[in-house]
Structures are given as C-alpha cells and as structure tokens.
Design a protein around this motif. Structure first.
Motif, mmCIF file in Angstrom:
data_model
loop_
_atom_site.group_PDB
_atom_site.id
_atom_site.type_symbol
_atom_site.label_atom_id
_atom_site.label_comp_id
_atom_site.label_asym_id
_atom_site.label_seq_id
_atom_site.Cartn_x
_atom_site.Cartn_y
_atom_site.Cartn_z
ATOM 1 N N SER A 53 40.489 4.278 0.072
ATOM 2 C CA SER A 53 39.118 4.042 0.518
ATOM 3 C C SER A 53 39.057 3.080 1.704
ATOM 4 C CB SER A 53 38.276 3.504 -0.639
ATOM 5 O OG SER A 53 38.844 2.319 -1.158
ATOM 6 N N ALA A 54 39.903 2.056 1.713
ATOM 7 C CA ALA A 54 39.880 1.088 2.810
ATOM 8 C C ALA A 54 40.259 1.750 4.130
ATOM 9 C CB ALA A 54 40.820 -0.075 2.498
ATOM 10 N N SER A 55 41.312 2.554 4.101
ATOM 11 C CA SER A 55 41.731 3.250 5.319
ATOM 12 C C SER A 55 40.674 4.243 5.776
ATOM 13 C CB SER A 55 43.058 3.975 5.079
ATOM 14 O OG SER A 55 44.066 3.063 4.694
ATOM 15 N N GLY A 56 40.027 4.898 4.820
ATOM 16 C CA GLY A 56 38.969 5.842 5.168
ATOM 17 C C GLY A 56 37.787 5.166 5.828
ATOM 18 N N ALA A 57 37.403 4.006 5.298
ATOM 19 C CA ALA A 57 36.282 3.279 5.890
ATOM 20 C C ALA A 57 36.635 2.775 7.284
ATOM 21 C CB ALA A 57 35.891 2.116 4.983
ATOM 22 N N ALA A 58 37.844 2.244 7.452
ATOM 23 C CA ALA A 58 38.257 1.744 8.759
ATOM 24 C C ALA A 58 38.280 2.870 9.792
ATOM 25 C CB ALA A 58 39.632 1.086 8.654
ATOM 26 N N PHE A 59 38.787 4.030 9.400
ATOM 27 C CA PHE A 59 38.813 5.164 10.329
ATOM 28 C C PHE A 59 37.398 5.598 10.702
ATOM 29 C CE2 PHE A 59 38.594 9.844 10.744
ATOM 30 C CZ PHE A 59 39.243 9.966 11.972
ATOM 31 N N ALA A 60 36.502 5.642 9.708
ATOM 32 C CA ALA A 60 35.144 6.095 9.985
ATOM 33 C C ALA A 60 34.402 5.128 10.900
ATOM 34 C CB ALA A 60 34.384 6.272 8.669
ATOM 35 N N VAL A 61 34.574 3.824 10.689
ATOM 36 C CA VAL A 61 33.911 2.850 11.546
ATOM 37 C C VAL A 61 34.500 2.900 12.965
ATOM 38 C CG1 VAL A 61 33.567 0.378 11.917
ATOM 39 C CG2 VAL A 61 33.208 1.350 9.663
ATOM 40 N N VAL A 97 30.789 6.833 3.946
ATOM 41 C CA VAL A 97 31.231 8.237 3.896
ATOM 42 C C VAL A 97 32.743 8.315 4.078
ATOM 43 C CG1 VAL A 97 31.119 10.446 5.106
ATOM 44 C CG2 VAL A 97 29.025 9.181 4.624
ATOM 45 N N GLY A 98 33.300 7.492 4.966
ATOM 46 C CA GLY A 98 34.745 7.501 5.175
ATOM 47 C C GLY A 98 35.508 7.084 3.933
ATOM 48 N N ALA A 99 35.018 6.049 3.247
ATOM 49 C CA ALA A 99 35.695 5.582 2.030
ATOM 50 C C ALA A 99 35.643 6.634 0.934
ATOM 51 C CB ALA A 99 35.058 4.279 1.560
ATOM 52 N N LEU A 100 34.473 7.226 0.734
ATOM 53 C CA LEU A 100 34.355 8.242 -0.315
ATOM 54 C C LEU A 100 35.145 9.508 0.040
ATOM 55 C CD1 LEU A 100 30.703 8.250 -1.717
ATOM 56 C CD2 LEU A 100 32.789 7.404 -2.756
ATOM 57 N N SER A 101 35.151 9.889 1.319
ATOM 58 C CA SER A 101 35.891 11.084 1.729
ATOM 59 C C SER A 101 37.385 10.912 1.511
ATOM 60 C CB SER A 101 35.610 11.390 3.212
ATOM 61 O OG SER A 101 34.238 11.642 3.426
ATOM 62 N N ALA A 102 37.905 9.725 1.812
ATOM 63 C CA ALA A 102 39.330 9.464 1.573
ATOM 64 C C ALA A 102 39.651 9.548 0.090
ATOM 65 C CB ALA A 102 39.708 8.091 2.123
ATOM 66 N N THR A 103 38.753 9.037 -0.750
ATOM 67 C CA THR A 103 38.965 9.105 -2.199
ATOM 68 C C THR A 103 38.973 10.549 -2.690
ATOM 69 O OG1 THR A 103 37.902 6.942 -2.484
ATOM 70 C CG2 THR A 103 38.084 8.341 -4.429
ATOM 71 N N LEU A 104 38.024 11.348 -2.195
ATOM 72 C CA LEU A 104 37.968 12.758 -2.602
ATOM 73 C C LEU A 104 39.197 13.517 -2.116
ATOM 74 C CD1 LEU A 104 34.185 13.552 -1.965
ATOM 75 C CD2 LEU A 104 35.341 13.261 -4.171
ATOM 76 N N LEU A 105 39.649 13.225 -0.891
ATOM 77 C CA LEU A 105 40.846 13.879 -0.370
ATOM 78 C C LEU A 105 42.059 13.525 -1.219
ATOM 79 C CD1 LEU A 105 42.222 15.582 1.793
ATOM 80 C CD2 LEU A 105 42.399 13.525 3.215
ATOM 81 N N THR A 106 42.165 12.266 -1.617
ATOM 82 C CA THR A 106 43.253 11.843 -2.503
ATOM 83 C C THR A 106 43.209 12.602 -3.815
ATOM 84 O OG1 THR A 106 43.284 9.632 -1.521
ATOM 85 C CG2 THR A 106 44.250 9.872 -3.711
ATOM 86 N N LEU A 107 42.017 12.767 -4.355
ATOM 87 C CA LEU A 107 41.846 13.471 -5.621
ATOM 88 C C LEU A 107 42.257 14.932 -5.504
ATOM 89 C CD1 LEU A 107 40.772 13.005 -8.514
ATOM 90 C CD2 LEU A 107 38.532 13.735 -7.701
ATOM 91 N N VAL A 108 41.896 15.566 -4.391
ATOM 92 C CA VAL A 108 42.247 16.978 -4.179
ATOM 93 C C VAL A 108 43.754 17.137 -4.010
ATOM 94 C CG1 VAL A 108 42.021 18.907 -2.577
ATOM 95 C CG2 VAL A 108 39.996 17.594 -3.244
ATOM 96 N N LEU A 109 44.361 16.276 -3.193
ATOM 97 C CA LEU A 109 45.800 16.370 -2.954
ATOM 98 C C LEU A 109 46.608 16.137 -4.229
ATOM 99 C CD1 LEU A 109 46.177 14.525 0.479
ATOM 100 C CD2 LEU A 109 46.273 16.984 0.039
ATOM 101 N N ALA A 110 46.088 15.285 -5.111
ATOM 102 C CA ALA A 110 46.806 14.992 -6.354
ATOM 103 C C ALA A 110 46.644 16.099 -7.383
ATOM 104 C CB ALA A 110 46.319 13.668 -6.933
#
Length: 342
Positions: A96-104, A137-150
């Motif tokens: 989530s942290a990386s997703g938020a940083a990328f989105a910002v 949105v970036g944090a949640l999207s990264a979390t969802l992507l992690t969930l899908v990949l796993a």
C-alpha cells in the motif's frame, strides 16, 4: 512477597495509562512548537473565549490528524500481525505504501511543470482532495493487485511475496517519474518521508470517517484473529467462514492503511512497534490488542510529531524520519531476540 495484580485489573491499568498518555500527547502537541502557547491561552482558544489561529487552525488539526493516522496504523498493524501470524508484519506488507507513493507522484506529473519554489505544501494546497484521492486509490489498488497475484487471501505466504514484488515494481516506477523533474523529486521525496505539516480540518474529517468505517469490523473480528492464532485448521473446526472473514480483515486493515498513507505519507514503524509492545502487556487477545493499539499508535505518532516540530525548530523534521530513528533500533532488537531464541 508482592502479590500480582488480578489480570482484569492489570489490563484496566494498561488502558488507563494509554488514555493518559494520549491525552498528554495531545496537550503537549497543541501547546508546544516553534512558538510556545501558555496552557491558559490554549484552554481559552479551545473554549472559544479568544481567537488563536495557531491553536485552532494549525496545531489542533495537525495533532488530531497525527492521532488518527497513528491509531489507523497501530490497528492495521495489529490486524496484519494476527492475520499473518507474524509479530513482525506491518501495515505496508501488501504494497500500500508503494502504491500511494506512485499515485501521488503520478498526480504531481499530471499537474505539469512545477515552479522552482515548489514545496510539499504546494501540491496539497493546490488540489488537496485530489492528492489525497490519488494516494488512497493507489494504496488500495496495490493491495488488490497483491491479492490477485497471490491467488486469493487463503495463500498467506504468497500474499507476502506478492506484496514484496508489487512494492518493488511500484517503487521503480515512482523513481522513474521522480527523475523526470528535479522539483518533483523534492516534493515526492518529502511525501515519502511522512509529514503532518499539511494536515488540516478536512484531513481530520476524512481520517475520522475512514476510521469509523473500518475500526468496528476489525474490533468485531477480534475473535477471528484469536482463532487464527491457534492455526487455520483449528479456526475452521470452529465453523468459521474463514476465507470470507480473512478477506474482510484484509479489506478493513488495508482501508485504514490507505487512508493514513493518503493523508500523511509513509510513516514507518508505528504499525510494527505499537502492537508488538502492547502484546507484551496484554497478551494475544486481539479483542484487547486492537483498541489498545489504536490508543498507543495515536499517542506514539503525536509524540513523534512533537519531536519533529521541536528538535530542529524553527525548522522541522518529517515525522517519518523521527519514527524511523525510534523504531529502527527497536526492530533490530526484535530481530536479535528472535535470532537468539532460534
């Protein structure tokens, strides 16, 4: 020989101590800073008896935002530690942290050219709600992507590995975007270090809303985390719809993490240190550990932000730097203890 306190009384004293620590942190945070405000002036400003913008418009919303961010990280850290049955798990485990940083960073890129005087405050004052929305949105999207990949929430080990991969890729993309503009590098770098300087009443309202939405389900699922601590087979034998409950746990904890990161940037170690310390005082009962982590995390971040504002005054440090300096040695101590036990 000294008699030990009854367990219920000992736990009650822990909660009283946490409440007192939180109230003390709020009082100190509102009264102290680059310009000290006498206690009587703080009280009069809070009661509306006199106007004091330093108290009501600058310090109070910043302190309350710090309390809510710290509470969100503390609770989500405790939930992730229970879900993954790992006391070293933290709220950023799902990327989530990386997703938020990328989105910002992407948000800053979409703004176009940045002035030479660009600072962290500018991007949030220019379009504060948009920046917060992008980070969320970036944090949640990264979390969802992690969930899908796993392949779903059932594969706990794969979730951790997928989170590491997603975080690494998004960090690489963030670095690429940052290097396109020197001013953007400074702005996003300040955000990734974590900062409460731009927190206002709007941010407090947003954080309070998300905390009110996500905290009750996590508190309700405290029994589920207790059952998971005994092993998944034991939890299933109790007749629990384990996969659905784990997904709800993951969603609520990720929602708290995303809201905290979107408002304050990446603040490390609060979600790791707080539940780990309180587990030593309260045990493994998540019905107690979750609310205690909210109180402890709020107090810890409020005190860390006070240090960030006063150690180098009139300048101030990013609060993420302070929490890293405090939490880094503690994390190394935990690793040393685990290695010694092994």
């Amino acid at each position: 020989m000294t008699r030990a306190l009854p367990p219920a009384l000992a736990r009650g004293l822990v909660f009283l101590w946490l409440v007192a620590l939180l109230l003390g942190a709020v009082a100190l945070g509102v009264g102290l800073g680059a310009v000290a405000v006498p206690p009587e002036a703080v009280v009069r400003a809070l009661l509306g008896l006199e106007e004091n913008p330093i108290v009501t418009e600058l310090r109070l919303p910043r302190v309350l935002a710090g309390v809510l961010v710290g509470a969100a990280l503390g609770v989500s850290g405790a939930a992730f530690q229970g879900l993954f049955r790992n006391p070293l798990a933290d709220p950023y485990l799902m990327g989530s942290a990386s997703g938020a940083a990328f989105a910002v960073t992407l948000f800053a890129s979409l703004l176009g050219g940045l002035s030479p005087a660009f600072s962290q405050h500018a991007v949030f004052q220019h379009l504060p709600l948009s920046a917060t929305f992008f980070g969320f949105v970036g944090a949640l999207s990264a979390t969802l992507l992690t969930l899908v990949l796993a392949g779903g929430v059932a594969r706990t080990g794969e979730l951790v590995l997928a989170g590491v991969v997603v975080g690494s890729v998004l960090t690489g993309l963030t670095t690429y975007l940052m290097m396109q503009d020197a001013d953007r590098v400074r702005a996003v770098f300040a955000y990734t270090l974590g900062n409460l300087a731009f927190a206002g009443w709007e941010g407090v309202r947003v954080l309070a809303l998300f905390f009110a939405l996500a905290f009750p389900p996590l508190l309700f699922l405290g029994r589920v985390l207790n059952a998971l601590g005994l092993g998944e087979e034991t939890a299933r034998s109790l007749g629990l719809p384990l996969e659905a409950l784990k997904l709800l746990l993951l969603g609520a904890a990720s929602l708290l993490t995303a809201s905290a990161v979107a408002q304050a940037g990446i603040i490390g170690f609060v979600g790791l240190v707080t539940p780990h310390l309180l587990r030593r005082l309260l045990g493994e009962d998540y019905r107690l550990l979750l609310p205690a982590s909210a109180l402890g995390g709020g107090a810890l971040l409020a005190l860390a932000d006070l240090l960030a504002r006063t150690l180098a005054r009139p300048a101030e440090l990013p609060v993420g730097v302070v929490t890293t300096l405090l939490g880094g040695p503690f994390f190394l101590y935990l690793m040393w203890r685990r290695r010694g036990r092994a």
